[in-house]
Design a protein around this motif. Structure first.
Motif, short mmCIF file in Angstrom:
data_model
loop_
_atom_site.label_atom_id
_atom_site.label_comp_id
_atom_site.label_asym_id
_atom_site.label_seq_id
_atom_site.Cartn_x
_atom_site.Cartn_y
_atom_site.Cartn_z
N GLN A 243 60.28 41.90 49.83
CA GLN A 243 60.63 43.25 50.02
C GLN A 243 59.81 44.22 49.18
O GLN A 243 59.40 45.26 49.52
CB GLN A 243 62.10 43.38 49.72
CG GLN A 243 62.89 42.68 50.72
CD GLN A 243 64.57 42.35 50.23
OE1 GLN A 243 64.85 42.87 49.06
NE2 GLN A 243 65.27 41.77 50.98
N PRO B 284 67.64 48.65 55.58
CA PRO B 284 67.51 47.90 54.27
C PRO B 284 66.57 48.71 53.57
O PRO B 284 66.05 49.61 53.75
CB PRO B 284 66.28 46.93 55.12
CG PRO B 284 65.79 47.45 56.38
CD PRO B 284 67.01 48.31 56.78
N THR C 91 63.16 47.08 62.83
CA THR C 91 64.55 46.74 62.07
C THR C 91 65.58 47.68 62.09
O THR C 91 66.89 47.45 62.24
CB THR C 91 64.04 46.59 60.59
OG1 THR C 91 62.94 45.47 60.05
CG2 THR C 91 65.01 46.44 59.41
N ALA D 99 73.45 40.79 59.32
CA ALA D 99 74.02 42.23 59.69
C ALA D 99 75.10 41.83 60.81
O ALA D 99 76.12 42.46 60.86
CB ALA D 99 72.98 42.97 60.15
N SER E 272 67.76 38.70 58.86
CA SER E 272 68.48 39.97 58.35
C SER E 272 69.25 40.49 59.58
O SER E 272 70.35 40.98 59.23
CB SER E 272 67.36 41.13 57.94
OG SER E 272 66.50 40.51 56.96
N ASP F 164 60.66 37.67 62.23
CA ASP F 164 61.25 37.91 60.69
C ASP F 164 60.05 38.80 60.10
O ASP F 164 58.87 38.47 60.29
CB ASP F 164 61.50 36.77 59.82
CG ASP F 164 62.38 37.00 58.73
OD1 ASP F 164 63.53 37.11 58.99
OD2 ASP F 164 61.89 36.97 57.57
N THR F 165 60.40 39.60 59.13
CA THR F 165 59.65 40.56 58.47
C THR F 165 58.28 39.68 57.73
O THR F 165 57.40 40.05 57.72
CB THR F 165 60.11 41.35 57.20
OG1 THR F 165 61.38 42.07 58.21
CG2 THR F 165 59.34 42.30 56.71
N ARG G 37 62.98 36.37 49.12
CA ARG G 37 63.48 37.60 49.67
C ARG G 37 63.23 38.78 48.75
O ARG G 37 62.25 39.78 49.38
CB ARG G 37 65.06 37.46 49.48
CG ARG G 37 65.81 36.44 50.38
CD ARG G 37 67.08 36.43 50.33
NE ARG G 37 67.57 36.12 48.95
CZ ARG G 37 68.03 35.01 48.44
NH1 ARG G 37 67.74 33.88 49.08
NH2 ARG G 37 68.40 34.97 47.39
N CYS H 124 64.85 41.28 63.92
CA CYS H 124 64.13 40.76 62.60
C CYS H 124 64.96 39.54 62.16
O CYS H 124 65.14 39.77 60.75
CB CYS H 124 64.20 42.26 61.67
SG CYS H 124 66.00 42.70 60.98
#
Length: 345
Positions: free
Chosen positions: A80, A263, A229, A148, A144, A202-203, A76, A141
């Protein structure tokens, strides 16, 4: 009087560091091996070997004990940080231009995905909450978006687990499949960046697939993905309104809560791009940051591979997996169709 939280910060950071260190070191070791493999076989890059090595270890002996925390941290937070550093490759003008050009393709695929999730989910008699979570996970995304939206629709932990497991499976497949599709269709780096940024869930998988395709595609893919996103905010607001009308007791999504859905790494990416636009990052430093970000991506993907929960994927059953697969194909097909009509292909 001394402020206790500040006074204890070094101790808390040290404790946190010790907790994540074993797992992070394992991921770094895998990333180093994957990087060496990528240099020998450039077409693979470091991303695919990293996630595959992690998967193989997860099958034979999944991380346990203290290693688990560090593996999660790598998958994670390290990812990022890698995304933030990628901002050093772009100017803020390029970010805005790419983001604006990607909107029609992105909105078309998102609309198709959400409508299909509702319709196909009903046809397969999948729990509406699971169908919604798989829909937003595929369309926006991944995990995430699921995290959310879950409190907004009051999803249960089992429903969240099913959705995350389903999305994860297609994230892994995308890392291998999308570069092959891109080369098969003869996509330019910019076109592939738009394709991957719009159609991969996903990212982490977007970054991995784009890095396999080439460094020129990576910056474009990240920008498109970060713009995508942001769709978390309007979709969450819309679901909150629909849930309130349906039940009379929906979760209220205040403006303050909506802002927290943005984010932090998106803001960080834009700040670094702005610094680069001002000419404050020397070219030599930019090259170093690029190499660091690529290694951090491999580290994060090692963590993702190690985190694979094969039991959860099996427990999810075939219907959520079928829905996830259909949505994945629909989003990819819609993206390619819209790109063709828009002149990108």
């Amino acid at each position: 009087m001394e402020f206790t939280p500040v006074a204890t910060l070094p101790h808390r950071l040290t404790t946190r560091g010790r907790g994540v260190l074993p797992g992070v070191l394992l991921c770094v070791a895998i990333a180093a091996v994957a990087t060496a493999i990528g240099r020998v076989v450039p077409v693979l890059g470091a991303a695919i070997p990293a996630v595959l090595i992690g998967l193989m270890i997860a099958v034979v002996r999944p991380p346990t004990g203290r290693a688990v925390e560090g593996v999660g941290f790598a998958s994670r937070f390290v990812l990022q940080c890698a995304v933030v550093l990628l901002g050093a490759q772009l100017s803020i003008g390029a970010v805005l231009q790419v983001g604006a050009r990607s909107l029609p393709v992105m909105l078309a695929s998102l609309a198709v995905c959400l409508l299909a999730a509702w319709g196909i989910g009903r046809a397969l008699r999948i729990d509406p909450a699971i169908a919604t979570l798989i829909g937003v996970g595929t369309g926006i995304c991944g995990a995430s978006a699921i995290a959310a939206v879950s409190p907004v629709i009051r999803a249960k932990s089992a429903q969240i687990a099913y959705a995350v497991s389903t999305i994860f499976l297609f994230n892994i497949l995308a890392i291998v499949a999308f570069p092959l599709i891109g080369h098969l269709l003869g996509m330019s780096p910019q076109a592939f960046g738009l394709f991957a940024g719009t159609a991969v869930n996903d990212t982490s998988s977007v970054v991995a697939a784009a890095s396999v395709y080439g460094s020129a595609a990576l910056g474009f893919a990240v920008v498109v993905k970060l713009v995508r996103t942001l769709m978390i905010v309007p979709i969450s607001v819309g679901l909150a309104v629909l849930d309130a009308r349906r039940t009379g007791a929906g979760t209220t999504l205040s403006p303050k809560r909506a802002l927290t859905l943005v984010p932090w790494f998106l803001i960080g990416f834009l700040v670094v791009a702005l610094i680069n636009s001002a000419g404050l990052i020397p070219s030599g430093a930019g090259d170093v940051l690029k190499q660091v970000s690529v290694f951090l991506v491999a580290t994060a993907l090692a963590g993702i591979g190690l985190s694979t929960d094969f039991v959860a994927i099996r427990v999810a059953g075939w219907k959520p997996l079928l829905l996830g697969g259909i949505l994945w194909i629909l989003v990819s097909a819609t993206t390619l169709t819209t790109m063709t009509l828009s002149g990108y292909l």
